[in-house]
Write an enzyme that holds these catalytic residues in place. Structure first.
Site, PDB file in Angstrom:
ATOM      1  N   HIS A 302      49.280  34.474  40.738  1.00 39.78           N
ATOM      2  CA  HIS A 302      50.409  35.395  40.846  1.00 39.78           C
ATOM      3  C   HIS A 302      51.048  35.555  39.483  1.00 39.78           C
ATOM      4  CE1 HIS A 302      54.135  37.234  42.192  1.00 39.78           C
ATOM      5  NE2 HIS A 302      53.452  37.569  43.258  1.00 39.78           N
ATOM      6  N   ASP A 359      48.886  36.697  50.151  1.00 40.46           N
ATOM      7  CA  ASP A 359      47.762  37.372  50.798  1.00 40.46           C
ATOM      8  C   ASP A 359      46.665  36.419  51.263  1.00 40.46           C
ATOM      9  OD1 ASP A 359      48.745  39.965  50.554  1.00 40.46           O
ATOM     10  OD2 ASP A 359      48.086  40.097  48.472  1.00 40.46           O
TER      11      ASP A 359
HETATM   12  N1  CMC Z   1      40.537  33.731  40.291  1.00 41.33           N
HETATM   13  C1  CMC Z   1      40.026  33.235  39.130  1.00 41.33           C
HETATM   14  N2  CMC Z   1      40.692  33.261  37.949  1.00 41.33           N
HETATM   15  C2  CMC Z   1      41.906  33.814  37.949  1.00 41.33           C
HETATM   16  C3  CMC Z   1      42.498  34.343  39.105  1.00 41.33           C
HETATM   17  C4  CMC Z   1      41.759  34.291  40.323  1.00 41.33           C
HETATM   18  N3  CMC Z   1      42.272  34.783  41.459  1.00 41.33           N
HETATM   19  N4  CMC Z   1      43.711  34.851  38.810  1.00 41.33           N
HETATM   20  C5  CMC Z   1      43.887  34.632  37.491  1.00 41.33           C
HETATM   21  N5  CMC Z   1      42.794  34.012  36.973  1.00 41.33           N
HETATM   22  C6  CMC Z   1      42.625  33.543  35.587  1.00 41.33           C
HETATM   23  C7  CMC Z   1      42.346  34.701  34.628  1.00 41.33           C
HETATM   24  O1  CMC Z   1      40.959  34.927  34.493  1.00 41.33           O
HETATM   25  C8  CMC Z   1      42.995  34.212  33.370  1.00 41.33           C
HETATM   26  O2  CMC Z   1      42.159  33.240  32.800  1.00 41.33           O
HETATM   27  P1  CMC Z   1      42.081  33.064  31.178  1.00 41.33           P
HETATM   28  O3  CMC Z   1      43.457  32.644  30.772  1.00 41.33           O
HETATM   29  O4  CMC Z   1      41.033  32.029  30.964  1.00 41.33           O
HETATM   30  O5  CMC Z   1      41.689  34.422  30.644  1.00 41.33           O
HETATM   31  C9  CMC Z   1      44.244  33.466  33.854  1.00 41.33           C
HETATM   32  O6  CMC Z   1      43.905  33.002  35.184  1.00 41.33           O
HETATM   33  C10 CMC Z   1      45.494  34.344  33.916  1.00 41.33           C
HETATM   34  O7  CMC Z   1      45.194  35.492  34.695  1.00 41.33           O
HETATM   35  P2  CMC Z   1      45.810  36.928  34.472  1.00 41.33           P
HETATM   36  O8  CMC Z   1      44.914  37.937  35.120  1.00 41.33           O
HETATM   37  O9  CMC Z   1      46.146  37.103  33.027  1.00 41.33           O
HETATM   38  O10 CMC Z   1      47.171  36.788  35.269  1.00 41.33           O
HETATM   39  P3  CMC Z   1      48.095  37.977  35.731  1.00 41.33           P
HETATM   40  O11 CMC Z   1      49.456  37.412  35.875  1.00 41.33           O
HETATM   41  O12 CMC Z   1      47.910  39.165  34.860  1.00 41.33           O
HETATM   42  O13 CMC Z   1      47.470  38.366  37.178  1.00 41.33           O
HETATM   43  C11 CMC Z   1      47.013  38.415  39.467  1.00 41.33           C
HETATM   44  C12 CMC Z   1      47.997  37.970  38.389  1.00 41.33           C
HETATM   45  C13 CMC Z   1      47.674  38.236  40.842  1.00 41.33           C
HETATM   46  C14 CMC Z   1      46.677  39.906  39.309  1.00 41.33           C
HETATM   47  C15 CMC Z   1      45.723  37.571  39.383  1.00 41.33           C
HETATM   48  O14 CMC Z   1      46.028  36.210  39.572  1.00 41.33           O
HETATM   49  C16 CMC Z   1      44.625  38.010  40.365  1.00 41.33           C
HETATM   50  O15 CMC Z   1      43.843  38.913  40.049  1.00 41.33           O
HETATM   51  N6  CMC Z   1      44.578  37.399  41.599  1.00 41.33           N
HETATM   52  C17 CMC Z   1      43.636  37.837  42.607  1.00 41.33           C
HETATM   53  C18 CMC Z   1      44.172  39.052  43.335  1.00 41.33           C
HETATM   54  C19 CMC Z   1      45.312  38.731  44.267  1.00 41.33           C
HETATM   55  O16 CMC Z   1      45.259  37.785  45.028  1.00 41.33           O
HETATM   56  N7  CMC Z   1      46.355  39.571  44.236  1.00 41.33           N
HETATM   57  C20 CMC Z   1      47.528  39.439  45.106  1.00 41.33           C
HETATM   58  C21 CMC Z   1      48.750  39.061  44.327  1.00 41.33           C
HETATM   59  S1  CMC Z   1      50.135  38.518  45.370  1.00 41.33           S
HETATM   60  C22 CMC Z   1      50.546  39.846  46.367  1.00 41.33           C
HETATM   61  C23 CMC Z   1      50.786  41.134  45.682  1.00 41.33           C
HETATM   62  O17 CMC Z   1      51.214  41.207  44.516  1.00 41.33           O
HETATM   63  O18 CMC Z   1      50.579  42.145  46.311  1.00 41.33           O
END
Ligand code: CMC
Length: 424
Positions: A302, A359
């Site tokens: 998140h 989720d």
């Molecule tokens: N699985 C594997 N690695 C992950 C995941 C995941 N679900 N989420 C983040 N990472 C890793 C990412 O690869 C990165 O690694 P590194 O630092 O080595 O490059 C690190 O963690 C930080 O990730 P980020 O993408 O920069 O983080 P963000 O804050 O931009 O993204 C997020 C947050 C929710 C989009 C992301 O965690 C994600 O894609 N999660 C899966 C989709 C999901 O469950 N979304 C629902 C969010 S909650 C409800 C809503 O908002 O609607």
């Protein structure tokens, strides 16, 4: 603590005011930065950018706190009805019993959807994604309620709360080849939705109180989440003074993405894939850690919660309760728990502070309630509607200026046009 921040730059000094929120959150007000220095800030994904001051929802990602208008999400999910929470978010206070009755009556007055909207709906193919249909129908409302039909903001708020659940059920009915149901105003908000989903002309539907209570809880947990992607979209679109319907329709589109609300559908599909693949969770944990695999553990991570998502805790417990009360044995619940345990003990997830989000378990409950997978994000949208409305209303009340970010241009510098015949 100083009440301004100093910036020393190119031998000059600038001062910018520090703003403190009611929960002691701090921000540096850079509204005059460009006027004074000629520079802008750049913050891809708005990781550090506060777009507004808001009095609706407080979220502390480090402590795992979420409050609507000061009330904890845990208490609201346990004790309140979804419409009470909607009223709280939109109007700022919990309703008295008279206010609540009037609010519910107003909504019931408007549950019927204009029959001409059905003609629009009928043009969608049978397998249309319900999120695309919902956003199109909500957008169409901006064409129906315009000019002399427009009415006050309050009336449009009621119309949306009343009609969106009805329209959401149409997609499901069409996918089944069944006639759509009209709302039944003798039922409460959640029971009415369930009745429109599951009643058939040949068989009355008895709303199971366990099912409607679970739905009520899920909708409350989704009701607002401050300046997330879809809410920021609603505020941004609304800041151009586009109608409430146009703004909410844009929010529905933003929510549909798999990184946002669309994740609830993706989670179940992922769990099903893991099950079909023999249930080897370690294999999928390894894939999620491998940046070349293109696979992410959906329902994990998140932008703001870096400790735990309080909504996920409530939903995990609710999933156990609801499935056992309904006597449902869903093998993907066990896979989800195994994945969670493996991830929480894995250095990759621990170091990046990746925890289950709202989720991760919600789809398992929706499925137990009989909601089809492609409707999960629509359920999120119905829950988030009061939050979007409250944020839109606050933005208007505060007379916020039109949203218009800047950029740093990195494209070609000035060059001359070459006639097509002379281009190489
Ligand atoms: N699985 C594997 N690695 C992950 C995941 C995941 N679900 N989420 C983040 N990472 C890793 C990412 O690869 C990165 O690694 P590194 O630092 O080595 O490059 C690190 O963690 C930080 O990730 P980020 O993408 O920069 O983080 P963000 O804050 O931009 O993204 C997020 C947050 C929710 C989009 C992301 O965690 C994600 O894609 N999660 C899966 C989709 C999901 O469950 N979304 C629902 C969010 S909650 C409800 C809503 O908002 O609607």
């Amino acid at each position: 603590m100083s009440d301004f921040a100093e910036l020393t730059f190119d031998g000059k000094q600038y001062k910018f005011p520090v703003i403190t929120g009611t929960e002691n959150e701090k921000a540096i007000d850079i509204a005059k930065l460009r006027d004074e220095t000629g520079y802008i800030t750049i913050d891809s994904g708005y990781k550090n950018t506060g777009a507004t001051k808001s009095a609706i929802t407080f979220l502390d990602g480090e402590e795992g706190i979420l409050r609507y208008r000061g009330y904890s999400i845990e208490e609201l999910a346990e004790k309140a009805s979804f419409l009470e929470v909607a009223y709280l978010l939109i109007y700022g206070e919990l309703p008295t019993s008279e206010q609540y009755a009037a609010f519910e009556d107003d909504i019931k007055m408007h549950t019927i959807v204009n029959e001409d909207m059905r003609k629009i709906f009928e043009g969608f193919p049978v397998n249309a994604h319900p999120m695309g249909v919902l956003s199109a129908l909500v957008c169409a409302m901006s064409a129906f309620y315009t000019g002399e039909k427009a009415g006050s903001d309050d009336l449009n708020i009621i119309r949306l709360l009343a009609k969106m659940p009805s329209m959401a059920t149409w997609s499901y009915k069409k996918s089944q080849g069944h006639p759509v149901n009209y709302p039944n105003n003798s039922l409460d908000y959640c029971s009415n939705f369930l009745n429109m989903m599951f009643a058939l002309p040949v068989a009355a539907y008895q709303v199971d109180p366990v099912v409607s209570a679970a739905l009520n809880k899920l909708l409350i947990l989704h009701a607002d989440h401050e300046q997330n992607c879809s809410t920021s979209t609603v505020r941004l679109v609304g800041s151009s003074q586009a109608s409430l319907y146009a703004s909410i329709s844009a929010g529905i589109n933003a929510l549909s993405g798999p990184l946002h609300g669309g994740a609830n559908q993706e989670v179940i599909e992922m769990l099903e894939d893991i099950k079909a693949d023999g249930g080897d969770t370690d294999k999928y944990i390894a894939m999620a850690k491998d940046k070349n695999s293109g696979f992410r553990l959906m329902g994990f991570g998140h932008r703001v919660y870096k400790n735990f998502d309080p909504r996920a805790r409530i939903i995990k417990k609710a999933a156990d309760d609801v499935l056992s009360k309904l006597g449902v044995n869903d093998p993907v619940l066990e896979i989800a728990k195994k994945l969670e345990e493996a991830a929480l003990n894995d250095e990759y997830f621990v170091a990046r502070k990746l925890y289950p989000n709202v989720d991760f378990y919600s789809g398992i409950i929706y499925r137990a309630l009989g909601i089809p997978t492609n409707m999960f994000t629509v359920m999120f949208a119905i829950g988030r509607l009061p939050g979007w409305i409250a944020q839109w209303k606050e933005m208007r009340a505060n007379k916020e200026p039109i949203g218009r970010p800047r950029q740093v241009y990195v494209g070609a510098t000035a060059r001359e046009y070459v006639d097509v015949a002379n281009r190489k």
